[in-house]
Design a protein around this motif. Sequence first.
Motif, mmCIF file in Angstrom:
data_model
loop_
_atom_site.group_PDB
_atom_site.id
_atom_site.type_symbol
_atom_site.label_atom_id
_atom_site.label_comp_id
_atom_site.label_asym_id
_atom_site.label_seq_id
_atom_site.Cartn_x
_atom_site.Cartn_y
_atom_site.Cartn_z
ATOM 1 N N PHE A 106 0.803 -1.225 0.000
ATOM 2 C CA PHE A 106 0.000 0.000 0.000
ATOM 3 C C PHE A 106 0.838 1.277 0.000
ATOM 4 N N LEU A 107 2.072 1.120 0.531
ATOM 5 C CA LEU A 107 2.901 2.322 0.618
ATOM 6 C C LEU A 107 3.776 2.509 -0.610
ATOM 7 N N GLN A 108 3.765 1.496 -1.507
ATOM 8 C CA GLN A 108 4.568 1.622 -2.728
ATOM 9 C C GLN A 108 3.949 2.674 -3.645
ATOM 10 N N PRO A 109 4.829 3.350 -4.392
ATOM 11 C CA PRO A 109 4.269 4.312 -5.347
ATOM 12 C C PRO A 109 3.429 3.577 -6.382
ATOM 13 N N PRO B 206 -4.150 -9.723 -4.394
ATOM 14 C CA PRO B 206 -5.612 -9.640 -4.220
ATOM 15 C C PRO B 206 -6.062 -9.677 -2.748
ATOM 16 N N TYR B 207 -5.407 -10.503 -1.942
ATOM 17 C CA TYR B 207 -5.877 -10.616 -0.557
ATOM 18 C C TYR B 207 -5.768 -9.292 0.178
ATOM 19 N N GLU B 208 -4.589 -8.689 0.071
ATOM 20 C CA GLU B 208 -4.389 -7.416 0.753
ATOM 21 C C GLU B 208 -5.398 -6.375 0.267
ATOM 22 N N ALA B 209 -5.549 -6.340 -1.081
ATOM 23 C CA ALA B 209 -6.427 -5.323 -1.657
ATOM 24 C C ALA B 209 -7.853 -5.479 -1.146
ATOM 25 N N PHE B 210 -8.365 -6.700 -1.229
ATOM 26 C CA PHE B 210 -9.767 -6.886 -0.842
ATOM 27 C C PHE B 210 -9.983 -6.841 0.668
ATOM 28 N N ILE B 211 -8.969 -7.262 1.427
ATOM 29 C CA ILE B 211 -9.105 -7.114 2.880
ATOM 30 C C ILE B 211 -9.178 -5.628 3.231
ATOM 31 N N ALA B 212 -8.336 -4.852 2.589
ATOM 32 C CA ALA B 212 -8.326 -3.411 2.881
ATOM 33 C C ALA B 212 -9.671 -2.779 2.512
ATOM 34 N N VAL B 213 -10.205 -3.173 1.354
ATOM 35 C CA VAL B 213 -11.467 -2.607 0.917
ATOM 36 C C VAL B 213 -12.596 -3.033 1.855
ATOM 37 N N THR B 214 -12.561 -4.303 2.269
ATOM 38 C CA THR B 214 -13.580 -4.799 3.204
ATOM 39 C C THR B 214 -13.570 -3.980 4.485
ATOM 40 N N VAL B 215 -12.356 -3.752 4.989
ATOM 41 C CA VAL B 215 -12.237 -2.980 6.226
ATOM 42 C C VAL B 215 -12.801 -1.578 6.029
ATOM 43 N N MET B 216 -12.546 -1.000 4.846
ATOM 44 C CA MET B 216 -13.050 0.353 4.604
ATOM 45 C C MET B 216 -14.572 0.387 4.562
ATOM 46 N N TYR B 217 -15.188 -0.584 3.854
ATOM 47 C CA TYR B 217 -16.662 -0.650 3.846
ATOM 48 C C TYR B 217 -17.195 -0.833 5.260
ATOM 49 N N LEU B 218 -16.483 -1.708 5.996
ATOM 50 C CA LEU B 218 -16.902 -1.988 7.364
ATOM 51 C C LEU B 218 -16.856 -0.721 8.212
ATOM 52 N N LEU B 219 -15.781 0.046 8.038
ATOM 53 C CA LEU B 219 -15.654 1.280 8.819
ATOM 54 C C LEU B 219 -16.788 2.253 8.499
ATOM 55 N N ILE B 220 -17.083 2.347 7.187
ATOM 56 C CA ILE B 220 -18.186 3.247 6.806
ATOM 57 C C ILE B 220 -19.463 2.824 7.518
ATOM 58 N N ASN B 221 -19.766 1.519 7.424
ATOM 59 C CA ASN B 221 -21.045 1.060 7.949
ATOM 60 C C ASN B 221 -21.108 1.112 9.472
ATOM 61 N N VAL B 222 -19.981 0.821 10.113
ATOM 62 C CA VAL B 222 -19.969 0.921 11.572
ATOM 63 C C VAL B 222 -20.229 2.376 11.982
ATOM 64 N N THR B 223 -19.614 3.300 11.234
ATOM 65 C CA THR B 223 -19.823 4.718 11.541
ATOM 66 C C THR B 223 -21.291 5.098 11.347
ATOM 67 N N VAL B 224 -21.859 4.633 10.201
ATOM 68 C CA VAL B 224 -23.267 4.945 9.934
ATOM 69 C C VAL B 224 -24.145 4.393 11.046
ATOM 70 N N MET B 225 -23.894 3.130 11.400
ATOM 71 C CA MET B 225 -24.711 2.508 12.437
ATOM 72 C C MET B 225 -24.601 3.260 13.752
ATOM 73 N N PHE B 226 -23.377 3.654 14.075
ATOM 74 C CA PHE B 226 -23.151 4.375 15.329
ATOM 75 C C PHE B 226 -23.931 5.697 15.331
#
Lengths: 373, 245
Positions: B10-13, B207-227
């Motif tokens: 993720f930190l690579q250019p 792929p694993y890193e990419a989709f795990i990161a995206v999953t976490v981001m969706y999760l964060l959005i939804n947790v925030t919305v729910m909160f």
Amino acid sequence: MAHLELQDLKQSYGTHVVVNGVSFRVETGSIACLLGPSGCGKTTLLRCIAGFEPVAAGEIHLEGKLVSRAGYALPPEKRRIGMVFQDYALFPHLTIAGNIAFGLGATPNNERAARVTQLLETVGLAGQGEKFPHELSGGQQQRVSLARALAPKPELILLDEPFSNLDVDLRERLSHEVREILKREGMTAVLVTHDQNEAFAMADEIGVMDEGRIQQWDTPYNLYHQPANRFVADFVGQGVFLPGQVISAHEVEVELGTLHSALPLECSQGCMACGKECGVDVLLRPDDIIHDDRSTLQAEVVHKAFRGADILYSLRLVSGVRVLSLVPSHHNHALGEKIGIRLDVDHVVAFKTPTRQFASGSGPKVVPVTFRA
Amino acid sequence: MSYNWNWGVFLQPSASGDDTYLGWLFTGLKWTISLSLSAWVIALIVGSIIGVLRTVPNRWLSGFATGYVELFRNIPLLVQLFIWYFVLPELLPVELGNAFKQSNPLWQQFFCAMLCLGLFTSARVAEQVRSGIESLPKGQKNAGLAMGFTLPQVYRHVLMPMAYRIIMPPLTSEFLNIFKNSAVATTIGLIELSRQAQQLVDYTAQPYEAFIAVTVMYLLINVTVMFLMRRLEEKVRVPGFVGGK
């Protein structure tokens, strides 16, 4: 000028006629009641007066102003009525004070607060303005509902079965309280109920309704003592019909003896016209038959209902006809026992015996002699 | 399974050279959030209007609203999106259609996706608003009218305040759904969060890193919305009703 006047009002749902030509007037400051069994059209009538329901024919005038006729209905919000509902219909998201102030619209804040405080006091809930409706008991909620209806000083208060969700004790107490409040505020009101005790406790005049018609519009006293027809006689109060023969303008002979009426016989279905020997059914209320141990007239106890201060006996006469008698509670007799009775009828109410025709339905309506224990 | 985990990716250019791959994801996140929020505004406004219209005592208005709801909830979201993006510009007057097609493609995609998501969700919000209004006792409306309020005022001051409170939990679900549904915008080329994940896979083969990161981001959005929605629910709740104690 009458405060509220209905002229030959009709309303139907499809082919089913619900209100069939109702006329009445309520004077300013009077409390009227529409009393009748479920489905008699009383609630529909109230909804017509409130403006929730269009009318098919006839007119409604409020304060001399036409508010409803066929094809025209002044919207409810323009009628200046206050309404009290069976389920209270308080607004749950507002406080008690908020509910009461709801209809005060453009009133300046300090006047509004003063009116709310005054009304809370009127209905006996001073200092409870900050509570929410669910924090109050049913009786208290109904009083808030009344206060809310009174707040904008409406022309007319309509009460739709206001006490039927409350228990018996509370119902009785609250109906007296509500009457007091309405009288104190000088309100004109129309109440709808199926409970005659409620009607008697609240109303100055009562219209007994059945099948979309007012059967009789009268004071509670007259409804009970001078019912205009069999339906009213049967629906209001308890009693039985005893077959009898008219022998003169002041006398009717029944199984229990000859009844002497102080007033000339009032037989609504024209029996006076037919002269002597006319067959009638005489209305006997439980208080018309008195228990008297010395009496030679005997009747058998077939049912008894202990009511505290008195006992309501169902008695079988020799002929098999049953009558009711209200007897002071200490005269405690067993079922099957024969007890002495005598008649004490002050005013004879009799209806011509209907011709018993079971065919085509074109004949007069057969009204069975009813018995209610 | 031999897989080379490399969270440092993720930190690579990035391939475009001017950003990191994490930066790509955040760009996608930004689009997802702005698409979803703007669609939600449309859904709430249009849904409330249509929901109210479904309950008004006027056959034409309620009939129109019913037709609207049935139209938008019975056509698959993806099909609706294609209609908005490919078919509608052709149906517009020629000049307007051309102007649209010549505008910035990113805005074309965003605009179509926003309308599509917003109106699709509005049909669902409308149903909830309707059920909320219909769940209130009839006496409420009559009480309001008898107090001298007009029907629109009764809706505004009596019915809607309670209806919104009652439907708060299902509205929260719809709000969450709109974030998840926003991923369909990928199909018309909008580079939102899930699209960025795919790109990341294409460029880095992680792929694993990419989709795990995206999953976490969706999760964060939804947790925030729910909160946030939970907080709102608590704030406006009426005891004795849904969301209250």
